[in-house]
Design an enzyme around this catalytic site. Sequence first.
Site, PDB file in Angstrom:
ATOM      1  N   GLY A  23       0.792  -1.244   0.000  1.00 45.42           N
ATOM      2  CA  GLY A  23       0.000   0.000   0.000  1.00 45.42           C
ATOM      3  C   GLY A  23       0.815   1.280   0.000  1.00 45.42           C
ATOM      4  N   GLY A  26       2.439   3.141  -5.837  1.00 44.24           N
ATOM      5  CA  GLY A  26       1.686   2.777  -7.034  1.00 44.24           C
ATOM      6  C   GLY A  26       0.180   2.632  -6.840  1.00 44.24           C
ATOM      7  NE  ARG A  47       9.826  -6.329  -0.335  1.00 44.76           N
ATOM      8  CZ  ARG A  47      10.419  -6.516  -1.505  1.00 44.76           C
ATOM      9  NH1 ARG A  47      11.228  -7.531  -1.661  1.00 44.76           N
ATOM     10  NH2 ARG A  47      10.202  -5.684  -2.505  1.00 44.76           N
ATOM     11  CG  ASP A  73       8.823 -10.542   2.907  1.00 45.93           C
ATOM     12  OD1 ASP A  73       7.959 -11.041   2.152  1.00 45.93           O
ATOM     13  OD2 ASP A  73      10.035 -10.534   2.637  1.00 45.93           O
ATOM     14  CG  PHE A 105      12.402  -9.742 -12.569  1.00 44.74           C
ATOM     15  CD1 PHE A 105      12.491 -10.918 -13.301  1.00 44.74           C
ATOM     16  CD2 PHE A 105      12.618  -9.794 -11.201  1.00 44.74           C
ATOM     17  CE1 PHE A 105      12.771 -12.121 -12.684  1.00 44.74           C
ATOM     18  CE2 PHE A 105      12.894 -11.006 -10.572  1.00 44.74           C
ATOM     19  CZ  PHE A 105      12.979 -12.161 -11.316  1.00 44.74           C
ATOM     20  CE1 TYR A 155       1.218 -11.349 -16.018  1.00 46.04           C
ATOM     21  CE2 TYR A 155       1.702  -9.423 -17.375  1.00 46.04           C
ATOM     22  CZ  TYR A 155       1.920 -10.160 -16.224  1.00 46.04           C
ATOM     23  OH  TYR A 155       2.816  -9.740 -15.290  1.00 46.04           O
ATOM     24  N   PRO A 198      -2.118  -2.176 -18.412  1.00 44.35           N
ATOM     25  CG  PRO A 198      -0.887  -1.991 -20.362  1.00 44.35           C
ATOM     26  CD  PRO A 198      -2.219  -2.387 -19.859  1.00 44.35           C
TER      27      PRO A 198
END
Length: 248
Positions: A23, A26, A47, A73, A105, A155, A198
Amino acid sequence: MRYQEPMLKEGALRDKTIVVTGGGTGLGRSMTRYFLELGANVVITSRKFNILEQTANELVAETGGKVLPVACDVRHYEEVKHMQALALETFGAVHAVVNNAAGNFISPTERLSHRAFDTIVDIVLRGSYNCTLAFGKDWIEKKQAGTFLNISVSYAWTGSGFTVPSACAKAGVLALTRSLAAEWGRYGIRSNAIAPGPFPTEGAWSRLFPEEALPKSLVEKFKPRKRHPPGAGGRASGTGQPGRVPGF
Ligand code: HXC
Ligand code: NAP
């Protein structure tokens, strides 16, 4: 048309407490802001406590709401239980959990180590089921209704080359959502997922569209906006990011 009006009426989440994993940045930060505007208390977790604390201070100043930042975490069940205990101690009850924390990634899959694969699946899928088990068990024991909102991705249905660990994990999150919508519906626990396309957040764009990874001649061609027919994309409100993120 740019949609500016809020969808829910003022006070729609008053007296509710919502946990948002991831939170501090982004989309998680944007959702937190909107929940606060609607009157909810929000527990934000990830984290990096310094980022959570800064986000909490900014959102409290902007909205006047209550935010509890907790380092957690989500890969580790005992950390999730600790975060849950702090949330319950502070607000008395938790009514909804947004499983938003993620890692991703871009990489050819044959170059990934098994640890790299584990890392993404652990954050996305294990993190989601850790939070789901901790809060779901508590709600069932207390005979309390609750809501899970899981953040998947478009996706999850199609798969996605070069982000295969994320695609596998997000498809798992979708299966978790659908399975528990059926199994736990009888307890008044709702399980829903949303699958954004996106959004140019710093977290996603820096990892998925690193300009240095493409030859200069292709940077323009691969801009996500070029691959979207109306040339638009998501905008994470209140992040100050649109317009500053390279590549979009
Ligand atoms: C290949 C990589 C790599 C990369 C890390 N690894 N980055 N392998 N390519 N770019 C490997 C490492 O070498 C290591 O394996 C293993 O992964 C763990 O790496 P760590 O750096 O130790 O992991 P950690 O510190 O836990 O960090 C997690 C992270 C990082 C996922 C690597 O990027 C992160 O913190 N991400 C959080 C935020 C995020 O990713 N947001 C984007 C969400 S966007 P070895 O074998 O060397 O030990 C999204 C959907 C977007 O989810 C959809 C758009 C349409
Ligand atoms: P982001 O800002 O990078 O958000 C990811 C968050 O997850 C970060 O706040 C990160 O904080 C947290 N996180 C990572 N590992 C964690 C862990 N082990 N435990 C707890 N928290 C952890 O990226 P975003 O774009 O807003 O993504 C938010 C969600 O939307 C994700 O589920 C993503 O898959 C989904 N999504 C995004 C897009 C897009 O285009 N942006 C599209 C579809 C779906 P720390 O580093 O402090 O832990």
